[in-house]
Design a protein around this motif. Structure first.
Motif, mmCIF file in Angstrom:
data_model
loop_
_atom_site.group_PDB
_atom_site.id
_atom_site.type_symbol
_atom_site.label_atom_id
_atom_site.label_comp_id
_atom_site.label_asym_id
_atom_site.label_seq_id
_atom_site.Cartn_x
_atom_site.Cartn_y
_atom_site.Cartn_z
ATOM 1 N N PRO A 121 3.693 -4.893 -7.699
ATOM 2 C CA PRO A 121 2.317 -4.542 -7.338
ATOM 3 C C PRO A 121 2.213 -3.063 -6.960
ATOM 4 O O PRO A 121 3.192 -2.474 -6.495
ATOM 5 N N ILE A 122 1.048 -2.487 -7.162
ATOM 6 C CA ILE A 122 0.922 -1.049 -6.977
ATOM 7 C C ILE A 122 0.595 -0.673 -5.530
ATOM 8 O O ILE A 122 0.161 -1.504 -4.739
ATOM 9 N N LEU A 123 0.841 0.589 -5.226
ATOM 10 C CA LEU A 123 0.453 1.196 -3.952
ATOM 11 C C LEU A 123 -0.640 2.217 -4.243
ATOM 12 O O LEU A 123 -0.737 2.723 -5.366
ATOM 13 N N GLY A 124 -1.440 2.525 -3.246
ATOM 14 C CA GLY A 124 -2.416 3.605 -3.386
ATOM 15 C C GLY A 124 -1.706 4.942 -3.512
ATOM 16 O O GLY A 124 -0.571 5.101 -3.061
ATOM 17 N N GLN A 125 -2.378 5.936 -4.129
ATOM 18 C CA GLN A 125 -1.682 7.191 -4.427
ATOM 19 C C GLN A 125 -1.356 8.029 -3.195
ATOM 20 O O GLN A 125 -0.467 8.872 -3.253
ATOM 21 N N ASP B 129 -0.757 6.497 -0.179
ATOM 22 C CA ASP B 129 -0.006 5.610 0.710
ATOM 23 C C ASP B 129 1.338 6.284 1.000
ATOM 24 O O ASP B 129 2.024 6.721 0.080
ATOM 25 N N ARG C 266 -0.118 -4.547 -0.717
ATOM 26 C CA ARG C 266 -1.284 -3.973 -0.062
ATOM 27 C C ARG C 266 -2.559 -4.668 -0.521
ATOM 28 O O ARG C 266 -2.669 -5.074 -1.687
ATOM 29 N N ILE D 298 -5.889 -3.411 -1.430
ATOM 30 C CA ILE D 298 -6.397 -2.063 -1.713
ATOM 31 C C ILE D 298 -7.910 -2.103 -1.932
ATOM 32 O O ILE D 298 -8.390 -2.544 -2.974
ATOM 33 N N PRO E 253 -6.946 3.937 -7.012
ATOM 34 C CA PRO E 253 -6.522 2.770 -7.788
ATOM 35 C C PRO E 253 -6.629 1.498 -6.953
ATOM 36 O O PRO E 253 -6.476 1.556 -5.729
ATOM 37 N N LEU F 297 0.519 -6.930 -14.568
ATOM 38 C CA LEU F 297 1.849 -6.471 -14.133
ATOM 39 C C LEU F 297 2.927 -7.087 -15.026
ATOM 40 O O LEU F 297 3.879 -6.420 -15.437
ATOM 41 N N LEU G 166 -4.056 0.372 7.552
ATOM 42 C CA LEU G 166 -2.942 0.344 6.596
ATOM 43 C C LEU G 166 -1.667 -0.178 7.259
ATOM 44 O O LEU G 166 -0.993 -1.068 6.744
ATOM 45 N N GLU H 69 -5.917 -0.864 2.663
ATOM 46 C CA GLU H 69 -6.256 0.540 2.442
ATOM 47 C C GLU H 69 -7.739 0.695 2.145
ATOM 48 O O GLU H 69 -8.264 0.064 1.213
#
Lengths: 410, 410
Positions: free
Chosen positions: A33-37, A39, B12, B14, B19, B27, B341, B347
């Motif tokens: 899963p992605i993280l915010g840019q 973060d 997270r 988000i 993003p 994914l 966070l 976020e």
């Protein structure tokens, strides 16, 4: 509504000069899963990636980070940022990708000087240095490993000459980085572009670059703060500003610095992949990795030769990671390639321009560069050539390759 | 040697304007082994992606494909290809990303005319049309959904005027595509750029674009075949050629056409992701997807209002997918964001330029736009504000949002 099927790509043995097979660990990294840019966990991944890139490029440069695009985007970013309109640029060309550098330099508005070498060979460093004396370029740009011809250009002497004559030296190491030594600092390369989808075996999508303080100094003379983020109207770089916002390295480096000045939205999943590909590369060790590429090339070449096939190009400058094979008289090269793909699941490459229809190009790069792949491509090529009516000594190719691997163990 | 740890990013929630979170199916798509770029299985994936993009953009345009880079790369590709040096370009600005269009147009060498609207509102179409009559632009470029202010600009009347006055209309729909209606053909948009990492919920890395025959006609007047692939020295577009090779749409469309003229190496894994994100979007149905975004926005706004918070901007042009909240007097906005966070794993976004420190921006986009996320952010924000000493009516926010969801079921 049309129904689109579940994605289910076939498993391929990819023996081209890129893109090549990807290590399952890299594929897995992209599925996180992605993280915010912004973060903190993500910016720490950015920083780690920069550290690893410095090792990969063998450099103490502060700046080593990926441009968000395919390899070509890294080349364009470096050139459009370091070449101002009117700059004198020397491009020594010994294959297709030298022409690409010419193309991009022209679009940057440079006055371009070209010297060309017959395809299949490379330059004597003295030839390039003589051209530098005669054209007096501000910038010299050239390819390190030409996948179109399978040749590698020695760079150290040219690098030293660029330093002496005060020209910036830009090197396209897209095909070599991670598979062949690229000594950024030792060879005095001012800016280097690497590729992900070749010897690093990360899917296409990022272009790691590095550049030193000489390059940065030129960059900063052209700097312009983005509209909407400016504090004053007068801009130092107003006259020779970079013609691209996306590729302006002076902005990219602010984004990759602790300033984190907002530019694009960093490609999260591709960065995960690059980080994992770099980890794999450094875990293996650069020297060990280069040696692996040499060994597999040796086995491949032994097999092809045992099959009676002839290699293309000057052997003294052969690029380890691409082997160019002359298509035997009377054989339809594309039919052989199709049969390899459709029946054996193996992809090898055709070629460009003057070499079209004359040679195949077989890559041994990164994760694809392994014993079982080399043995597989030799066995399948032999069977496919037999099926195309070529007469050849049966069974020798794989045995010759096995000999190379066994001799290496002893 | 330094050891780099296994990748293990935290999970997270988000809720920013991108993003945003990525559907597990997307994914997973990225974890499939790759295909070569000219493998027939891969080119068929390219073609399917183009088909789905046409549906997404509500267009019959032939050209609908991704540019290989972040959203900003799509904007620059469209602008540098459609704006020739000296072109007259009108940019109506109502937020930060309008300034980016101005920035890029300037770097393209255009004569730029700007009209600005106070942040928090949008243009009456008549205002833009009047400016067109006065500046006589060849190109009008503007943002559809401004994430910096959370506003959406009506485009249909401006589109019609551009057609009547023979200007090309370029629209940045990065924030809206897949979350808010974008009617390329009905609104007479000549070129549209979408984003992946927002309402499509695909990781950043590709920029889907579409353009019609009017745009293509301009492109073709500037066309130049790449050096090394040319058959003649005289080039029709020699004078006004595109200043970028990577972003030259006339070359990109040849690569995406059955010609498959070699350009970059397509980003395999990102294309797998985009294809899966488009499949998810079309399976849900565009109308249903837009309605889901409206519902979740309604619940979020009900909750924020019940908490006593005030929304920023003119409500008549509020963008469904971004909700801007005024930071209460005396509260440190960054401290609230950090606590969200670090303690809650949520976020939300800060803001740019004149709004810095004044508002938070909460996104409800794509896969992140769902009931459990909205309830989670409301509960956590309430707790965090209490912890920061804000007095507010406890417990009402989540209840107000639940009321909205329950009313929707009945």
């Amino acid at each position: 509504m049309k129904r689109y099927e579940d994605l289910s790509p076939s498993l391929r043995c990819i023996m081209t000069p890129g893109p090549v097979e990807v290590d399952p660990r890299v594929l897995r990294a992209m599925s996180f899963p992605i993280l915010g840019q912004f973060d903190p966990e993500f910016t720490s991944i950015m920083n780690e990636t920069m550290e690893m890139l410095r090792e990969l490029f063998a450099t103490g440069n502060q700046w080593a980070y990926p441009v968000d695009g395919t390899s070509r985007s890294g080349i364009e970013a470096v050139m459009v940022s370091l070449i101002a309109p009117g700059d004198r640029v020397l491009i020594p060309i010994f294959g297709r990708f030298g022409h690409l550098l010419h193309e991009i330099a022209e679009r940057c508005g440079a006055e371009v000087f070209v010297i060309e070498k017959t395809w299949g060979s490379v330059f004597e460093p003295g030839e390039v240095i003589a051209a530098m004396h005669s054209f007096k370029p501000n910038v010299v740009a050239m390819v390190h490993g030409e996948t179109s011809t399978g040749r590698v250009q020695p760079l150290a002497e040219i690098g030293r000459a660029c330093r002496e004559l005060d020209a910036l030296f830009i090197v396209d190491a897209v095909a070599t980085i991670g598979g062949v030594p690229v000594e950024t600092d030792a060879w005095m390369l001012d800016a280097v572009i690497g590729g992900t989808q070749k010897c690093l075996s990360v899917p296409s999508g990022m272009a790691p670059i590095t550049y030193n303080e000489r390059a940065e100094a030129k960059l900063l003379t052209r700097k312009r703060v983005e509209r909407g983020l400016r504090t004053s109207e007068v801009q130092p770089g107003e006259l020779s500003f970079v013609r691209s916002n996306y590729f302006d390295l002076s902005m990219l480096q602010d984004y990759w610095s602790p300033l984190r000045l907002n530019h694009h939205t960093e490609m999260t999943s591709m960065l995960y992949a690059l980080r994992e590909g770099l980890r794999l590369t450094l875990e293996e060790g650069l020297e060990e990795r280069f040696a692996r590429h040499v060994l597999n090339e040796k086995a491949l070449v032994a097999g092809l030769t045992a099959m009676g096939l002839e290699l293309y190009g000057d052997p003294s400058c052969k690029l380890t990671v691409v082997t160019c094979v002359i298509i035997p008289e009377g054989v339809d090269g594309e039919s052989v390639r199709s049969m390899l793909l459709e029946r054996f699941g193996i992809e090898i490459a055709s070629s460009f321009g003057p070499l079209k229809g004359l040679i195949w190009r077989i890559g041994t790069m990164g994760f694809s560069c392994r014993e079982n792949n080399v043995l597989r491509v030799l066995g399948a090529l032999e069977a496919t050539l037999l099926r195309h009516g070529v007469s050849l000594p049966c069974g020798l190719a794989v045995q010759a390759a096995l000999d190379v691997y066994e001799a290496n163990i002893r």
